[in-house]
Design a protein around this motif. Structure first.
Motif, PDB file in Angstrom:
ATOM      1  N   ARG A   8      43.347  -5.806 -29.790  1.00 11.38           N
ATOM      2  CA  ARG A   8      43.299  -5.832 -28.329  1.00 11.38           C
ATOM      3  C   ARG A   8      43.921  -4.560 -27.784  1.00 11.38           C
ATOM      4  N   ALA A  16      43.840  -8.012 -22.289  1.00 11.94           N
ATOM      5  CA  ALA A  16      43.758  -9.016 -21.231  1.00 11.94           C
ATOM      6  C   ALA A  16      43.858 -10.406 -21.839  1.00 11.94           C
ATOM      7  N   LYS A  17      44.486 -11.313 -21.112  1.00 14.69           N
ATOM      8  CA  LYS A  17      44.632 -12.691 -21.571  1.00 14.69           C
ATOM      9  C   LYS A  17      43.283 -13.402 -21.538  1.00 14.69           C
ATOM     10  N   HIS A  18      43.106 -14.300 -22.480  1.00 17.77           N
ATOM     11  CA  HIS A  18      41.940 -15.179 -22.475  1.00 17.77           C
ATOM     12  C   HIS A  18      42.336 -16.486 -23.147  1.00 17.77           C
ATOM     13  N   GLU A  19      41.624 -17.514 -22.824  1.00 16.81           N
ATOM     14  CA  GLU A  19      41.899 -18.820 -23.410  1.00 16.81           C
ATOM     15  C   GLU A  19      41.333 -18.886 -24.820  1.00 16.81           C
ATOM     16  N   ALA A  22      37.453 -19.001 -25.840  1.00 14.00           N
ATOM     17  CA  ALA A  22      36.652 -18.453 -24.742  1.00 14.00           C
ATOM     18  C   ALA A  22      35.416 -17.761 -25.308  1.00 14.00           C
ATOM     19  N   GLU A  23      34.301 -17.912 -24.613  1.00 10.74           N
ATOM     20  CA  GLU A  23      33.051 -17.303 -25.042  1.00 10.74           C
ATOM     21  C   GLU A  23      33.101 -15.796 -24.806  1.00 10.74           C
ATOM     22  N   ILE A  24      32.595 -15.046 -25.765  1.00 11.89           N
ATOM     23  CA  ILE A  24      32.519 -13.589 -25.636  1.00 11.89           C
ATOM     24  C   ILE A  24      31.117 -13.257 -25.155  1.00 11.89           C
TER      25      ILE A  24
END
Length: 93
Positions: A8, A16-19, A22-24
């Motif tokens: 990252r 950046a934060k993501h769950e 999460a779909e890319i």
């Protein structure tokens, strides 16, 4: 399919934060540190190349690196569109 060894914040970008899970939507990898234009900037490049040809009398160009135009998300259409816009802009008949 698994995505492995992802870093990252690579190449000066901010992580950046993501769950989790999460779909890319899009992920693009390239072995060079290069700038990929969007379709609008790609159009501006083609207009400027065409102007260069019209005003200087240049007769030949190498489109080395066209694979970078796939990064716009328009795939082959974006590549072919760029070349056609350059050619049409030269006014060659």
């Amino acid at each position: 399919m698994k995505l492995l060894d992802v870093r990252r914040g690579v190449n000066g970008t901010a992580a950046a934060k993501h769950e989790a899970g999460a779909e890319i939507g899009r992920l693009w990898d390239h072995p060079y540190d290069v700038f990929f234009p969007n379709i609008d900037l790609q159009d501006e490049y083609s207009r400027r190349i065409a102007e260069l040809f019209r005003t200087t009398g240049l007769k030949q160009i190498s489109f080395d690196g066209l694979e970078g135009l796939y990064a716009t998300g328009h795939d082959g259409y974006g590549v072919n569109r760029f070349v056609k816009m350059c050619y049409d802009g030269w006014g060659i008949m």
